[in-house]
Design a protein around this motif. Structure first.
Motif, mmCIF file in Angstrom:
data_model
loop_
_atom_site.group_PDB
_atom_site.id
_atom_site.type_symbol
_atom_site.label_atom_id
_atom_site.label_comp_id
_atom_site.label_asym_id
_atom_site.label_seq_id
_atom_site.Cartn_x
_atom_site.Cartn_y
_atom_site.Cartn_z
ATOM 1 N N ASP A 28 0.816 -1.214 0.000
ATOM 2 C CA ASP A 28 0.000 0.000 0.000
ATOM 3 C C ASP A 28 0.850 1.263 0.000
ATOM 4 N N THR A 29 2.039 1.143 0.604
ATOM 5 C CA THR A 29 2.891 2.339 0.685
ATOM 6 C C THR A 29 3.441 2.732 -0.687
ATOM 7 N N ASP A 30 3.406 1.799 -1.633
ATOM 8 C CA ASP A 30 3.929 2.116 -2.964
ATOM 9 C C ASP A 30 3.090 3.164 -3.682
ATOM 10 N N LYS A 31 1.820 3.222 -3.283
ATOM 11 C CA LYS A 31 0.890 4.128 -3.946
ATOM 12 C C LYS A 31 1.391 5.558 -3.967
ATOM 13 N N ILE A 78 7.039 8.113 -12.556
ATOM 14 C CA ILE A 78 6.165 6.937 -12.628
ATOM 15 C C ILE A 78 5.787 6.486 -11.230
ATOM 16 N N ASN A 79 4.512 6.219 -11.076
ATOM 17 C CA ASN A 79 4.023 5.733 -9.800
ATOM 18 C C ASN A 79 4.561 4.329 -9.562
ATOM 19 N N LEU A 80 5.140 4.135 -8.391
ATOM 20 C CA LEU A 80 5.758 2.854 -8.081
ATOM 21 C C LEU A 80 4.730 1.732 -8.073
ATOM 22 N N LYS A 115 2.638 -3.223 -9.997
ATOM 23 C CA LYS A 115 1.394 -3.939 -10.303
ATOM 24 C C LYS A 115 1.537 -4.691 -11.633
ATOM 25 N N ILE A 116 2.078 -3.982 -12.626
ATOM 26 C CA ILE A 116 2.257 -4.608 -13.934
ATOM 27 C C ILE A 116 3.169 -5.825 -13.804
ATOM 28 N N MET A 117 4.259 -5.636 -13.037
ATOM 29 C CA MET A 117 5.205 -6.742 -12.861
ATOM 30 C C MET A 117 4.564 -7.902 -12.130
ATOM 31 N N SER A 118 3.865 -7.581 -11.045
ATOM 32 C CA SER A 118 3.340 -8.657 -10.207
ATOM 33 C C SER A 118 2.297 -9.461 -10.958
ATOM 34 N N LEU A 119 1.495 -8.763 -11.775
ATOM 35 C CA LEU A 119 0.484 -9.496 -12.534
ATOM 36 C C LEU A 119 1.131 -10.513 -13.468
#
Lengths: 407, 404
Positions: free
Chosen positions: A268-271, A288-290, A295-299
């Protein structure tokens, strides 16, 4: 003509790097890594050669570097191969024991293995490995050597790893073009698992995931045997591509961000955090938002695990992996990937490290070199087999003959 | 125009504009100009400035001076459409004040196919009733032009109140095979002109039994309907029978085949003062026998100038499942007061609603809204298909995860 020097070389032509590892069979019959050479790979896509001339150059650089480090001349290599076309499956062979006293002899064993290997494959396919598993005598499972036992029927399971002949030949031809012989071609996933797993882990059951640049290989061991192998033509390149597409940045920047700030899961802190790319050569920098990045990577990473998990559930193997999951390849470097794998497979997960090998600490500790080290180990096992057989020429025939005659 | 203001509204001429769009449309209108019609203004529109300059009709409008530089649309309907959109204001000026606008165009080429629907739409926007007369290409012009024409026809039908189509192939049957080409084309153009005159007559001439625009629309409206027009003339004692036989064997009605399949038929009979009830009866009986089950509307008028001549105009429509619905709609519209013989601008709000509805139904060939997802660096490599999914496409896109 045949060089029986104790130097064994593993060559992996990967999507992100070409790497040659030189091993030495030392006096106490242990394996020692004495040299390592690598170069950035430019002509490989999804584990397969796309630009042969560039690849040849990259291989030469890697081999020269390894030669200098080990101070040897490399004449032949064990070559690792991969690609989306490679498949593994298990086939069972049956043989009735015909001798009057029902004693199983060597010939019976040879015949049953031959039967199991006689798989019905399309003509363009080539069998890379046919790995013998346990024997069954009259339905009794788990017999390692049936010779001398009594029985009416011998069965054996053989795990067959096969791929398209022409596509497997491409890297062989490039290597041969450099005046380097190929001792054998080995499936990369198998090599990695050889480097990573101890006999005990193989016995307990383990899953090895080699997440490379262009492909992800997975190998399952259980009861000391290879039970399942597979390749997904998805890897680190895909993560970079997803990032480049999703964050609208050049591919090189995406690669850079992935290495510097990437993670397999997000918090959540990445937001609230953001990272910026530097502007260079006319391309303006970007913030770029972390969370987006991760999210793209984790998916993508979760999807890879999910696909492997589905495959293993389908094969009914997920419950036999008591030693856990081992991740190697460049993908193992992604922070948090262990936790994601643990969550997906519900098994203890560790970053794989080459074991039962001594030598260059720098090479052994890194998950990227698992495949190349595994190739060396494969080579040393082959050589041991050869010396045991004592027939060098026959061994030569076995390794090359199969490759050249493709049958 | 002062004349209109001086006469009482009930007796004034219905103001009709005829717009010839594209090459074929211009030719037909030129033909029409040979005998002036009361209350009809003619105009020609084309993208080909040179062809337009050869005509003697005013106003002449060169469409798309920027889009095509006056060098024709080159058979591309998109360019024709663009050209017409560019000159929308001048088309608007032509339609201004008109009650009915005829859009005459040869479909299949660039200007006619592309610009005619635009012109029809603009006419409709200026609150006129729009009637399309579409000339379909010859069969020898090839399948591509036929297809293009069919698409253009659909577009025109979507915006116009009614469309009559005149396939050139059928018009060709009106003339003898050995007729020189110039004469043949002239003959065909004159048929088109007569069609327009006939419809004009139908709508404007005070009749014994009046046919109004709503009736015309009911016949020609259906989106998928195919409406054809046939004109037959006869004179002498046996003129009614003769005219009926001529109609039934008329090439425009495929030798009567179209009549048997028709579900909407409009017949208008025009004759000299000697016109008898028996003639109407005889004529209608013959037509009724052929077109079994069609909805038939009859109009009759007397014109002293015709002498002993009898002219029958027959419009027949076949196909189009919605044509009966269209007839109902037309009847509704008629009861709402869409009669063209009332001044069009007196009750604008009543006329507004059905028009808006039609405008939204306008057809246009568009691209399917499929996202083309880049496979990025894997564009040229073998796709990684796993259980029907292309794994090269980013996961977050395939799963529809929003990034914001």
């Amino acid at each position: 003509m045949f060089d029986n020097s104790p130097v064994i070389v593993g060559l992996e032509i990967g999507t992100s790097k070409v790497c040659a590892v030189v091993g030495e069979q030392n006096a106490s019959s242990g394996l020692n890594i004495i040299g390592l050479g690598q170069s950035r790979s430019r002509g490989v896509r999804k584990g397969e050669i796309a630009d042969a001339s560039v690849v040849a150059e990259d291989i030469r650089n890697a081999i020269v570097e390894a030669e200098q480090m080990a101070d040897v001349e490399i004449r032949s290599v064990f070559l690792g191969v991969t690609g989306g076309h490679i498949r593994g499956f298990t086939n069972r062979g049956v043989h009735p024991v015909v001798s009057a006293d029902r004693e199983i002899c060597e010939e019976d064993v040879e015949d049953v293995v031959k039967n199991a290997k006689a798989v019905n494959l399309p003509a363009e396919n080539y069998v890379l490995h046919a790995i013998r598993q346990n024997f069954l005598v009259d339905g009794q499972d788990g017999i390692i050597d049936p010779v001398g036992m009594l029985g009416a029927r011998v069965e054996v399971d053989v795990h067959v790893i096969h791929g398209k002949f022409n596509r497997l030949q491409n890297p062989v031809r490039v290597v041969k073009g450099l005046q380097v012989e190929v001792d054998a071609i080995v499936f990369n996933g198998l090599a990695s698992s050889l480097a990573l797993l101890s006999p005990e882990q193989k016995e307990m059951g383990a899953l090895v995931i080699d997440m490379g640049g262009g492909t992800t290989e997975y190998v399952v061991y259980s009861g000391g045997n290879v039970k399942h192998t597979g390749v997904l033509a998805v890897g680190g390149d895909h993560i970079s591509n997803d990032l480049a597409y999703g964050l609208k940045i050049p591919l090189s920047k995406a690669e850079d961000l992935k290495i510097k700030h990437g993670a397999a899961c997000f918090e959540d802190t990445d937001k609230t955090k953001s990272v910026s790319t530097e502007s260079q050569l006319g391309a303006p920098g970007k913030t770029i938002n972390l969370e987006h990045l991760r999210k793209i990577m984790s998916l993508r990473i979760e999807e890879i695990f999910e696909l492997i998990e589905q495959e293993l559930v389908g094969a009914g193997l997920l419950d036999y992996l008591r030693a856990g999951v081992f991740i190697c390849g460049g993908g193992a470097r992604i922070p948090g990937i262990q936790n994601v794998a643990e969550r997906y497979f519900q098994l203890p997960t560790s970053i794989g490290k080459a074991n039962s090998i001594s030598g260059l600490k720098s090479a052994l500790d890194q998950p990227e070199f698992a495949t190349a080290i595994g190739l060396v180990k494969f080579g040393s096992m082959q050589q041991k087999k050869r010396t045991r057989q004592g027939f060098i020429t026959q061994a030569f025939k076995e390794t090359f003959g199969g490759l050249l005659r493709r049958s | 125009m002062d004349f209109i203001h001086q006469t009482p509204t009930s007796e004034r001429f219905t103001k009709i504009s005829v717009l010839g769009v594209g090459g074929a449309g211009c030719n037909a209108v030129t033909h029409l100009a040979r005998e002036p019609l009361a209350g009809v203004t003619l105009a020609v529109l084309n993208t080909d400035a040179a062809a337009l300059a050869r005509l003697s009709i005013e106003p002449r409008i060169v469409l798309g001076k920027q889009a095509t530089r006056g060098l024709s649309a080159g058979g591309d309907p998109e360019r024709g459409r663009a050209a017409a959109e560019e000159d929308a204001s001048s088309i608007q000026a032509l339609c201004d004040g008109a009650d009915i606008v005829f859009v005459v165009a040869g479909l299949g080429g660039g200007t006619g196919t592309g610009a005619a629907p635009v012109a029809a739409r603009i006419a409709r926007e200026s609150r006129a009733l729009v009637f399309g007369i579409a000339l379909m290409p010859f069969e020898f012009e090839g399948a591509r032009r036929q297809r293009q024409a069919a698409l253009g026809l659909q577009e025109l039908k979507a915006v116009a109140d009614g469309v009559i189509w005149l396939p050139n192939q059928k018009l060709l049957k009106l003339v003898d095979d050995k007729t020189p080409i110039v004469e043949a084309l002239d003959h065909m153009n004159s048929y088109v002109a007569r069609t327009i005159v006939a419809i004009w007559g139908l709508l404007t001439r005070p009749g014994i039994v009046q046919v109004d625009f709503a009736a015309l629309r009911a016949v020609t409206q259906g989106r998928h309907a195919e409406s054809s027009i046939a004109i037959a003339e006869a004179s002498g004692d046996d003129r009614a029978r003769e005219a009926a036989e001529k109609l039934v064997a008329h090439p425009m009605l495929e030798g009567g085949a179209l009549l048997t399949e028709a579900n909407q038929v409009l017949v208008s009979i025009l004759a000299g003062p000697a016109f008898s009830m028996g003639e109407v009866h005889h004529l209608m009986e013959r037509i009724n026998r052929v077109c079994d089950g069609a909805h038939i509307t009859v109009g009759a008028a007397v014109d002293a100038r015709l002498g002993d001549q009898l002219t029958v105009t027959l419009i027949a429509s076949r196909g189009g499942a919605d044509s009966s619905a269209a007839a109902l709609l037309a009847a509704d519209a008629a009861s709402e007061g869409l009669n063209p013989f009332r001044p069009a601008k007196t009750k604008p709000d009543q006329a507004e609603t059905p028009r808006l509805r039609k405008q939204t139904a306008r057809l246009r060939q568009t691209q399917l809204p499929l996202d083309i997802i880049s496979r990025g660096r894997f564009e040229k490599s073998e796709p990684t298909i796993h259980h029907g999914q292309d794994l090269d496409v980013p996961t977050y896109i395939r799963r529809g995860v929003a990034l914001n």
